[in-house]
Write a protein that holds these residues in place. Structure first.
Motif, PDB file in Angstrom:
ATOM      1  N   ILE A  85       0.818  -1.214   0.000  1.00  0.00           N
ATOM      2  CA  ILE A  85       0.000   0.000   0.000  1.00  0.00           C
ATOM      3  C   ILE A  85       0.849   1.259   0.000  1.00  0.00           C
ATOM      4  O   ILE A  85       0.614   2.169  -0.788  1.00  0.00           O
ATOM      5  CB  ILE A  85      -0.975  -0.011   1.195  1.00  0.00           C
ATOM      6  CG1 ILE A  85      -2.013  -1.121   1.002  1.00  0.00           C
ATOM      7  CG2 ILE A  85      -1.665   1.341   1.362  1.00  0.00           C
ATOM      8  CD1 ILE A  85      -2.913  -1.363   2.198  1.00  0.00           C
ATOM      9  N   ASN A  86       1.873   1.334   0.868  1.00  0.00           N
ATOM     10  CA  ASN A  86       2.649   2.575   0.941  1.00  0.00           C
ATOM     11  C   ASN A  86       3.440   2.840  -0.337  1.00  0.00           C
ATOM     12  O   ASN A  86       3.728   3.984  -0.660  1.00  0.00           O
ATOM     13  CB  ASN A  86       3.558   2.602   2.170  1.00  0.00           C
ATOM     14  CG  ASN A  86       4.687   1.613   2.094  1.00  0.00           C
ATOM     15  OD1 ASN A  86       4.472   0.408   2.047  1.00  0.00           O
ATOM     16  ND2 ASN A  86       5.901   2.113   2.107  1.00  0.00           N
ATOM     17  N   GLU A 104      -6.714  15.132  10.004  1.00  0.00           N
ATOM     18  CA  GLU A 104      -6.467  13.764  10.482  1.00  0.00           C
ATOM     19  C   GLU A 104      -5.174  13.281   9.847  1.00  0.00           C
ATOM     20  O   GLU A 104      -4.986  13.421   8.633  1.00  0.00           O
ATOM     21  CB  GLU A 104      -7.617  12.833  10.098  1.00  0.00           C
ATOM     22  CG  GLU A 104      -7.404  11.425  10.626  1.00  0.00           C
ATOM     23  CD  GLU A 104      -8.461  10.448  10.160  1.00  0.00           C
ATOM     24  OE1 GLU A 104      -8.957   9.685  11.001  1.00  0.00           O
ATOM     25  OE2 GLU A 104      -8.773  10.435   8.953  1.00  0.00           O
ATOM     26  N   LYS A 105      -4.287  12.710  10.659  1.00  0.00           N
ATOM     27  CA  LYS A 105      -2.980  12.253  10.176  1.00  0.00           C
ATOM     28  C   LYS A 105      -2.907  10.735  10.206  1.00  0.00           C
ATOM     29  O   LYS A 105      -3.317  10.105  11.175  1.00  0.00           O
ATOM     30  CB  LYS A 105      -1.874  12.861  11.031  1.00  0.00           C
ATOM     31  CG  LYS A 105      -1.859  14.379  10.960  1.00  0.00           C
ATOM     32  CD  LYS A 105      -0.836  14.983  11.877  1.00  0.00           C
ATOM     33  CE  LYS A 105      -0.895  16.504  11.805  1.00  0.00           C
ATOM     34  NZ  LYS A 105       0.028  17.144  12.731  1.00  0.00           N
ATOM     35  N   HIS A 106      -2.370  10.168   9.127  1.00  0.00           N
ATOM     36  CA  HIS A 106      -2.192   8.718   8.996  1.00  0.00           C
ATOM     37  C   HIS A 106      -0.699   8.435   8.877  1.00  0.00           C
ATOM     38  O   HIS A 106      -0.003   9.096   8.106  1.00  0.00           O
ATOM     39  CB  HIS A 106      -2.910   8.210   7.735  1.00  0.00           C
ATOM     40  CG  HIS A 106      -4.388   8.319   7.821  1.00  0.00           C
ATOM     41  ND1 HIS A 106      -5.203   7.218   7.874  1.00  0.00           N
ATOM     42  CD2 HIS A 106      -5.210   9.393   7.877  1.00  0.00           C
ATOM     43  CE1 HIS A 106      -6.458   7.604   7.948  1.00  0.00           C
ATOM     44  NE2 HIS A 106      -6.484   8.928   7.945  1.00  0.00           N
ATOM     45  N   TYR A 107      -0.233   7.435   9.654  1.00  0.00           N
ATOM     46  CA  TYR A 107       1.189   7.113   9.684  1.00  0.00           C
ATOM     47  C   TYR A 107       1.405   5.648   9.327  1.00  0.00           C
ATOM     48  O   TYR A 107       0.730   4.762   9.847  1.00  0.00           O
ATOM     49  CB  TYR A 107       1.781   7.383  11.067  1.00  0.00           C
ATOM     50  CG  TYR A 107       1.694   8.823  11.472  1.00  0.00           C
ATOM     51  CD1 TYR A 107       2.606   9.744  10.993  1.00  0.00           C
ATOM     52  CD2 TYR A 107       0.689   9.267  12.330  1.00  0.00           C
ATOM     53  CE1 TYR A 107       2.526  11.087  11.363  1.00  0.00           C
ATOM     54  CE2 TYR A 107       0.603  10.596  12.694  1.00  0.00           C
ATOM     55  CZ  TYR A 107       1.521  11.497  12.211  1.00  0.00           C
ATOM     56  OH  TYR A 107       1.438  12.810  12.572  1.00  0.00           O
ATOM     57  N   TYR A 111       0.356   2.596  11.978  1.00  0.00           N
ATOM     58  CA  TYR A 111      -1.010   2.315  11.514  1.00  0.00           C
ATOM     59  C   TYR A 111      -2.021   3.207  12.222  1.00  0.00           C
ATOM     60  O   TYR A 111      -3.070   2.772  12.654  1.00  0.00           O
ATOM     61  CB  TYR A 111      -1.398   0.849  11.693  1.00  0.00           C
ATOM     62  CG  TYR A 111      -0.687  -0.096  10.771  1.00  0.00           C
ATOM     63  CD1 TYR A 111      -0.497   0.205   9.436  1.00  0.00           C
ATOM     64  CD2 TYR A 111      -0.219  -1.317  11.230  1.00  0.00           C
ATOM     65  CE1 TYR A 111       0.150  -0.679   8.584  1.00  0.00           C
ATOM     66  CE2 TYR A 111       0.418  -2.205  10.389  1.00  0.00           C
ATOM     67  CZ  TYR A 111       0.605  -1.875   9.063  1.00  0.00           C
ATOM     68  OH  TYR A 111       1.241  -2.746   8.221  1.00  0.00           O
ATOM     69  N   GLU A 112      -1.661   4.476  12.389  1.00  0.00           N
ATOM     70  CA  GLU A 112      -2.593   5.425  12.993  1.00  0.00           C
ATOM     71  C   GLU A 112      -3.379   6.123  11.905  1.00  0.00           C
ATOM     72  O   GLU A 112      -2.835   6.387  10.840  1.00  0.00           O
ATOM     73  CB  GLU A 112      -1.825   6.466  13.818  1.00  0.00           C
ATOM     74  CG  GLU A 112      -1.235   5.880  15.084  1.00  0.00           C
ATOM     75  CD  GLU A 112      -0.526   6.937  15.892  1.00  0.00           C
ATOM     76  OE1 GLU A 112      -1.094   8.028  16.077  1.00  0.00           O
ATOM     77  OE2 GLU A 112       0.599   6.674  16.321  1.00  0.00           O
ATOM     78  N   LEU A 118      -5.092   4.486   6.446  1.00  0.00           N
ATOM     79  CA  LEU A 118      -4.849   4.333   5.012  1.00  0.00           C
ATOM     80  C   LEU A 118      -3.738   3.333   4.726  1.00  0.00           C
ATOM     81  O   LEU A 118      -3.641   2.811   3.618  1.00  0.00           O
ATOM     82  CB  LEU A 118      -4.475   5.686   4.399  1.00  0.00           C
ATOM     83  CG  LEU A 118      -5.630   6.647   4.164  1.00  0.00           C
ATOM     84  CD1 LEU A 118      -5.121   8.072   4.014  1.00  0.00           C
ATOM     85  CD2 LEU A 118      -6.416   6.229   2.943  1.00  0.00           C
ATOM     86  N   PHE A 119      -2.890   3.042   5.704  1.00  0.00           N
ATOM     87  CA  PHE A 119      -1.768   2.134   5.508  1.00  0.00           C
ATOM     88  C   PHE A 119      -2.053   0.709   5.976  1.00  0.00           C
ATOM     89  O   PHE A 119      -1.211  -0.158   5.868  1.00  0.00           O
ATOM     90  CB  PHE A 119      -0.527   2.673   6.219  1.00  0.00           C
ATOM     91  CG  PHE A 119      -0.033   3.961   5.632  1.00  0.00           C
ATOM     92  CD1 PHE A 119       0.612   3.980   4.405  1.00  0.00           C
ATOM     93  CD2 PHE A 119      -0.234   5.158   6.289  1.00  0.00           C
ATOM     94  CE1 PHE A 119       1.062   5.167   3.852  1.00  0.00           C
ATOM     95  CE2 PHE A 119       0.224   6.353   5.751  1.00  0.00           C
ATOM     96  CZ  PHE A 119       0.863   6.353   4.532  1.00  0.00           C
TER      97      PHE A 119
END
Length: 151
Positions: A85-86, A104-107, A111-112, A118-119
């Protein structure tokens, strides 16, 4: 003794050939026969959503994509044997901004946000070679208010 050495050399050559031939066959495999993995991100909200992609803290990949209202906001694909995915997203973090008021932050590595990242492959609906993530009310509720316009 000579017979033993000859057998070892023959065994070594067979082993080497058994390793080289598959590598050559795979490298000559036509890309047309490889399965393409597709990642789709849909906006499931009526809000304006902007996605910003980052790698090591710097803008990466598609920089910014946005969509007002419901529909597809991002589509990416990869012809690798294993779709990651990344790699398709070309990022290790993604920021989603809602109506320029909430963020909203995705890391990648944590997996936040937990349960809807998204990851994280579990956050996607999978249909054949297409995996779809839908931005929904959960994302909006997880988003923090910005102090003024979101940057």
């Amino acid at each position: 003794m000579r017979h033993l050495v000859m057998n070892l050399v023959i065994d070594w050559k067979k082993t080497l050939l058994s390793l080289i031939i598959p590598v050559l066959a795979i490298s000559c495999w036509p890309k047309d026969y490889e399965e393409t993995g597709i990642i789709v991100v849909n906006n499931g909200l009526e809000n304006h959503v902007q996605m910003r992609f980052f790698s090591d803290g710097l803008p990466s990949g598609q920089k910014i994509v946005s969509k007002t209202g419901k529909g597809e906001i991002f589509r990416g694909k990869d012809t690798a044997r294993i779709v990651v995915i990344n790699q398709i997203l070309q990022a290790d973090s993604i920021v989603m901004i809602f109506d320029n008021k909430r963020i909203e932050k995705h890391y990648l590595y944590t997996y936040e946000p937990v349960g809807h990242s998204l990851f994280n492959s579990d956050s996607y609906q999978h249909d054949g070679n297409t995996s779809t993530y839908t931005i929904d009310a959960k994302n909006y509720e997880n988003a923090e208010l910005c102090d003024g316009p979101c940057q």
